[in-house]
Design a protein around this motif. Structure first.
Motif, PDB file in Angstrom:
ATOM      1  N   UNK A   1     -46.060   0.114  88.092  1.00  0.00           N
ATOM      2  CA  UNK A   1     -45.659   1.523  88.093  1.00  0.00           C
ATOM      3  C   UNK A   1     -46.538   2.339  87.158  1.00  0.00           C
ATOM      4  N   UNK A   2     -46.661   3.621  87.444  1.00  0.00           N
ATOM      5  CA  UNK A   2     -47.388   4.519  86.546  1.00  0.00           C
ATOM      6  C   UNK A   2     -46.607   4.630  85.242  1.00  0.00           C
ATOM      7  N   UNK A   3     -47.244   4.368  84.100  1.00  0.00           N
ATOM      8  CA  UNK A   3     -46.513   4.433  82.831  1.00  0.00           C
ATOM      9  C   UNK A   3     -46.288   5.870  82.380  1.00  0.00           C
ATOM     10  N   UNK A   4     -45.122   6.113  81.775  1.00  0.00           N
ATOM     11  CA  UNK A   4     -44.830   7.438  81.262  1.00  0.00           C
ATOM     12  C   UNK A   4     -44.517   8.437  82.361  1.00  0.00           C
ATOM     13  N   UNK A   5     -44.712   9.712  82.026  1.00  0.00           N
ATOM     14  CA  UNK A   5     -44.408  10.798  82.978  1.00  0.00           C
ATOM     15  C   UNK A   5     -45.579  11.776  83.062  1.00  0.00           C
ATOM     16  N   UNK A   6     -46.722  11.306  83.550  1.00  0.00           N
ATOM     17  CA  UNK A   6     -47.893  12.187  83.613  1.00  0.00           C
ATOM     18  C   UNK A   6     -47.916  13.012  84.893  1.00  0.00           C
TER      19      UNK A   6
ATOM     20  N   UNK B   1     -51.374  13.428  80.529  1.00  0.00           N
ATOM     21  CA  UNK B   1     -50.187  13.336  79.680  1.00  0.00           C
ATOM     22  C   UNK B   1     -50.041  14.569  78.794  1.00  0.00           C
ATOM     23  N   UNK B   2     -48.860  14.692  78.202  1.00  0.00           N
ATOM     24  CA  UNK B   2     -48.569  15.866  77.382  1.00  0.00           C
ATOM     25  C   UNK B   2     -49.496  15.960  76.183  1.00  0.00           C
TER      26      UNK B   2
ATOM     27  N   UNK C   1     -48.957  10.365  73.834  1.00  0.00           N
ATOM     28  CA  UNK C   1     -48.364   9.872  75.077  1.00  0.00           C
ATOM     29  C   UNK C   1     -49.385   9.083  75.894  1.00  0.00           C
ATOM     30  N   UNK C   2     -50.641   9.538  75.865  1.00  0.00           N
ATOM     31  CA  UNK C   2     -51.687   8.806  76.582  1.00  0.00           C
ATOM     32  C   UNK C   2     -51.878   7.423  75.985  1.00  0.00           C
ATOM     33  N   UNK C   3     -51.949   7.329  74.649  1.00  0.00           N
ATOM     34  CA  UNK C   3     -52.166   6.035  74.005  1.00  0.00           C
ATOM     35  C   UNK C   3     -51.017   5.079  74.297  1.00  0.00           C
ATOM     36  N   UNK C   4     -49.805   5.575  74.323  1.00  0.00           N
ATOM     37  CA  UNK C   4     -48.647   4.733  74.639  1.00  0.00           C
ATOM     38  C   UNK C   4     -48.742   4.207  76.060  1.00  0.00           C
ATOM     39  N   UNK C   5     -49.129   5.069  76.986  1.00  0.00           N
ATOM     40  CA  UNK C   5     -49.277   4.652  78.381  1.00  0.00           C
ATOM     41  C   UNK C   5     -50.422   3.665  78.538  1.00  0.00           C
ATOM     42  N   UNK C   6     -51.528   3.914  77.826  1.00  0.00           N
ATOM     43  CA  UNK C   6     -52.670   3.007  77.915  1.00  0.00           C
ATOM     44  C   UNK C   6     -52.295   1.619  77.398  1.00  0.00           C
TER      45      UNK C   6
ATOM     46  N   UNK D   1     -55.740  12.048  78.644  1.00  0.00           N
ATOM     47  CA  UNK D   1     -55.939  11.637  80.035  1.00  0.00           C
ATOM     48  C   UNK D   1     -56.330  10.172  80.157  1.00  0.00           C
ATOM     49  N   UNK D   2     -55.884   9.561  81.241  1.00  0.00           N
ATOM     50  CA  UNK D   2     -56.311   8.226  81.646  1.00  0.00           C
ATOM     51  C   UNK D   2     -56.873   8.332  83.052  1.00  0.00           C
ATOM     52  N   UNK D   3     -58.008   7.702  83.280  1.00  0.00           N
ATOM     53  CA  UNK D   3     -58.599   7.655  84.621  1.00  0.00           C
ATOM     54  C   UNK D   3     -58.725   6.194  85.037  1.00  0.00           C
ATOM     55  N   UNK D   4     -58.265   5.905  86.247  1.00  0.00           N
ATOM     56  CA  UNK D   4     -58.359   4.569  86.811  1.00  0.00           C
ATOM     57  C   UNK D   4     -59.130   4.644  88.119  1.00  0.00           C
TER      58      UNK D   4
END
Length: 236
Positions: free
Chosen positions: A81-86, A111-112, A116-121, A195-198
């Protein structure tokens, strides 16, 4: 987890980082120019269109399940699943032929803030670290939709592209001799700022084929193009 801490953790996967050269960039400008705030428009600027890749590429009719990222682990692992709420920006391209097929999927997660990005990463990296290095399966029932039996292996390397840092997981799959073929997949996960890019680049070969340097060249080029476009939009 700070950018520096994350980089140190990633570097435990290998001694040499994969470095992508981004178009229009002259090199690493230091931590002072990393991070910052990205917008949805910036991530959308990175989405490649069929014509950007090649004349035979198209948008496939079937799309992956929503709210998921591309498969990180070998074998039959589900899409995480996509982590967090981006805010999510997504694109999918494919090139199918008689001798094989190619597919390119990209996701931009906005992300906000950087925390939040680091947590999701970290969540994505935890998922990847839990993956087994190899997987195999026997052939399924004799149906057209069933995949042949195979053995798949994974290598993971740190990835650096300008200010973007993360990892790339490369999977190589060999099908059983009854249905000769192979597949190579490179999944890149990088983060910066909020931001995270995949990206996921996959090539499927029908018949005997040995992985050559062109696969590495192609995924480097196509992923580097995405990141270059995002950074170019941000620089305007």
């Amino acid at each position: 987890m700070s950018m520096a801490t994350r980089a140190q953790r990633i570097l435990t996967f290998g001694s040499v980082a994969v470095t992508l050269a981004l178009a229009g960039c002259t090199g690493d400008d230091g931590d002072a120019n990393r991070g910052g705030t990205y917008t949805t428009a910036m991530l959308q600027a990175g989405l490649l269109q069929p014509g950007d890749v090649g004349s035979t590429w198209k948008r496939p009719e079937q799309t992956p399940p929503p709210s998921t990222i591309m498969q990180l682990c070998p074998g039959t692992a589900a899409r995480p699943p996509i982590p967090g709420s981006p805010t999510v920006v997504t694109g999918l391209l494919a090139d199918e032929g008689d001798k094989g097929a190619q597919a390119f999927e990209q996701l931009g997660l906005l992300y906000q803030d950087a925390a939040a990005m680091e947590k999701a990463f970290t969540a994505l990296q935890d998922t990847m670290e839990a993956c087994p290095p190899t997987a195999s399966r026997s052939a399924g029932p004799a149906k057209e939709s069933s995949e042949a039996g195979y053995t798949e292996s994974t290598t993971i390397d740190p990835l650096v592209a300008g200010g973007w840092k993360g990892f790339v997981a490369q999977r190589h799959k060999i099908y059983e001799p009854t249905y000769p073929g192979s597949a190579d997949v490179a999944v890149a996960v990088v983060g910066q700022g909020n931001a995270i890019i995949l990206t996921s680049y996959a090539v499927y070969w029908v018949g005997a084929h040995s992985t050559g340097p062109e696969f590495s060249t192609d995924w480097n080029r196509i992923t580097g193009t995405v990141l270059s476009r995002v950074d170019a939009k941000r620089a305007k």
